[in-house]
Design a protein around this motif. Structure first.
Motif, PDB file in Angstrom:
ATOM      1  N   ARG A 162       0.814  -1.211   0.000  1.00  0.00           N
ATOM      2  CA  ARG A 162       0.000   0.000   0.000  1.00  0.00           C
ATOM      3  C   ARG A 162       0.850   1.265   0.000  1.00  0.00           C
ATOM      4  NH1 ARG A 162      -4.761   1.258   4.453  1.00  0.00           N
ATOM      5  NH2 ARG A 162      -5.736   3.002   3.308  1.00  0.00           N
ATOM      6  N   TRP A 163       1.892   1.288   0.840  1.00  0.00           N
ATOM      7  CA  TRP A 163       2.716   2.490   0.915  1.00  0.00           C
ATOM      8  C   TRP A 163       3.446   2.742  -0.398  1.00  0.00           C
ATOM      9  CZ3 TRP A 163       7.923   3.371   0.344  1.00  0.00           C
ATOM     10  CH2 TRP A 163       8.752   2.230   0.244  1.00  0.00           C
ATOM     11  N   MET A 164       3.883   1.662  -1.072  1.00  0.00           N
ATOM     12  CA  MET A 164       4.609   1.825  -2.319  1.00  0.00           C
ATOM     13  C   MET A 164       3.690   2.317  -3.443  1.00  0.00           C
ATOM     14  SD  MET A 164       7.573   1.715  -3.802  1.00  0.00           S
ATOM     15  CE  MET A 164       8.785   0.560  -3.156  1.00  0.00           C
ATOM     16  N   VAL A 165       2.438   1.850  -3.454  1.00  0.00           N
ATOM     17  CA  VAL A 165       1.475   2.314  -4.453  1.00  0.00           C
ATOM     18  C   VAL A 165       1.268   3.821  -4.324  1.00  0.00           C
ATOM     19  CG1 VAL A 165      -0.940   2.219  -5.182  1.00  0.00           C
ATOM     20  CG2 VAL A 165       0.295   0.102  -4.719  1.00  0.00           C
ATOM     21  N   TYR A 166       1.082   4.291  -3.088  1.00  0.00           N
ATOM     22  CA  TYR A 166       0.921   5.730  -2.870  1.00  0.00           C
ATOM     23  C   TYR A 166       2.189   6.489  -3.245  1.00  0.00           C
ATOM     24  CZ  TYR A 166      -3.572   5.237  -0.485  1.00  0.00           C
ATOM     25  OH  TYR A 166      -4.888   4.997  -0.191  1.00  0.00           O
ATOM     26  N   ALA A 167       3.354   5.894  -2.981  1.00  0.00           N
ATOM     27  CA  ALA A 167       4.614   6.543  -3.338  1.00  0.00           C
ATOM     28  C   ALA A 167       4.740   6.704  -4.851  1.00  0.00           C
ATOM     29  CB  ALA A 167       5.792   5.747  -2.782  1.00  0.00           C
ATOM     30  N   PHE A 168       4.342   5.667  -5.599  1.00  0.00           N
ATOM     31  CA  PHE A 168       4.394   5.760  -7.055  1.00  0.00           C
ATOM     32  C   PHE A 168       3.412   6.802  -7.580  1.00  0.00           C
ATOM     33  CE2 PHE A 168       6.344   1.364  -7.329  1.00  0.00           C
ATOM     34  CZ  PHE A 168       7.532   1.815  -7.876  1.00  0.00           C
TER      35      PHE A 168
END
Length: 296
Positions: A162-168
């Motif tokens: 989840r955190w990586m999706v938001y980061a992208f």
């Protein structure tokens, strides 16, 4: 007298260092405030902090300079909306578990998106240094995903956490915002562009308020930190415009792109985030990538 003159920093360098400091502190304060305040609420409250900067710029003698005000204003407002949305996803990245010492160097590679978009739509080409930056950016993304997860370098699943999706999403939004900002400054002054950048933030805040009804039971501390987030963002933007006015973009951009260094130092010192060898390597690679990507 000659020695004194040599010790005085040139204007572009002073403004660049101030912008880097403001953005670096903004990153640390955003990380702290995201732990207790929702991303939607923080985005609205931080918008208040942009007002003092916009009011100061209203008195600039360069305000009305430009060649096509209507077109420039539209691009500037689009920049505010895209940048504000990027902040929103950034705050959510921090809220769902992304560490500031990882998130800010990672999302700071948004020039990668800008270069790709500029290549496709503005017909700009990559130079050798930027091509190296692309390769380093991809390597850094992998290092960050492996470091943040629990599975070591086999944790490719962390790329879809989840955190990586938001980061992208943050990378994409900031990258597109840079393109619209570049278009805005072709038509209007930096001062007017910054003011309507703030207007874009206000538009986004109104949409959030009407569509999502964020919570408002904030403490005095949360209100204060939220406004400080906006003040730092506005002050950093104003200093960056001033740095570009007095210095070369090819020098100012790589220097101010190093602001995650400030965020990482503050996160480790005050937020007690831990640095390990993989994170250190990932941060170093991302910072080098950011500098390489900004080389024109």
């Amino acid at each position: 007298m000659n020695l004194a003159r040599r010790l005085v920093l040139p204007q572009w360098l002073r403004y660049s260092l101030f912008a880097m400091l403001a953005y670096g502190v903004w990153g640390a304060v955003s990380s702290l405030e995201s732990q207790t305040t929702s991303a939607l609420t923080l985005q609205i409250v931080s918008t208040i902090g942009l007002f003092p900067v916009a009011l100061v710029l209203l008195f600039s003698k360069n305000l009305r300079r430009g060649v096509n005000h209507s077109r420039g204003i539209l691009f500037a407002m689009a920049t505010g909306i895209l940048g504000g949305a990027g902040n929103l996803t950034l705050y959510e990245t921090l809220r769902v578990g992304g560490k500031a010492s990882v998130v800010f160097p990672l999302t700071g590679m948004y020039p990668l998106v800008t270069i790709v978009v500029a290549r496709l739509f503005l017909k700009e080409r990559l130079n050798r240094m930027q091509a190296l930056g692309v390769a380093l950016a991809l390597a850094a993304v992998y290092l960050f995903s492996a470091q943040q997860g629990t599975g070591g370098f086999s944790a490719w699943g962390d790329l879809f956490s989840r955190w990586m999706v938001y980061a992208f999403l943050t990378l994409l939004l900031f990258g597109f915002a840079c393109v619209t900002q570049k278009m805005a400054t072709r038509y209007i002054s930096d001062e007017l562009s910054t003011i309507f950048f703030a207007v874009g933030f206000v538009i986004l805040a109104i949409v959030i308020w009407v569509a999502f009804t964020p919570r408002w039971n904030l403490s005095v501390k949360d209100w204060g930190l939220g406004i400080v987030v906006g003040l730092l963002l506005g002050a950093g933007g104003l200093a960056l415009f001033a740095a570009f006015r007095f210095g070369k973009a090819s020098v100012v951009t790589p220097l101010t792109a190093l602001y995650p260094l400030i965020t990482v130092i503050l996160a480790v010192t005050f937020l007690h985030e831990r640095l390990d060898p993989i994170k250190i390597v990932a941060i170093a690679v991302s910072l080098i990538a950011g500098v390489a990507l900004s080389k024109e």
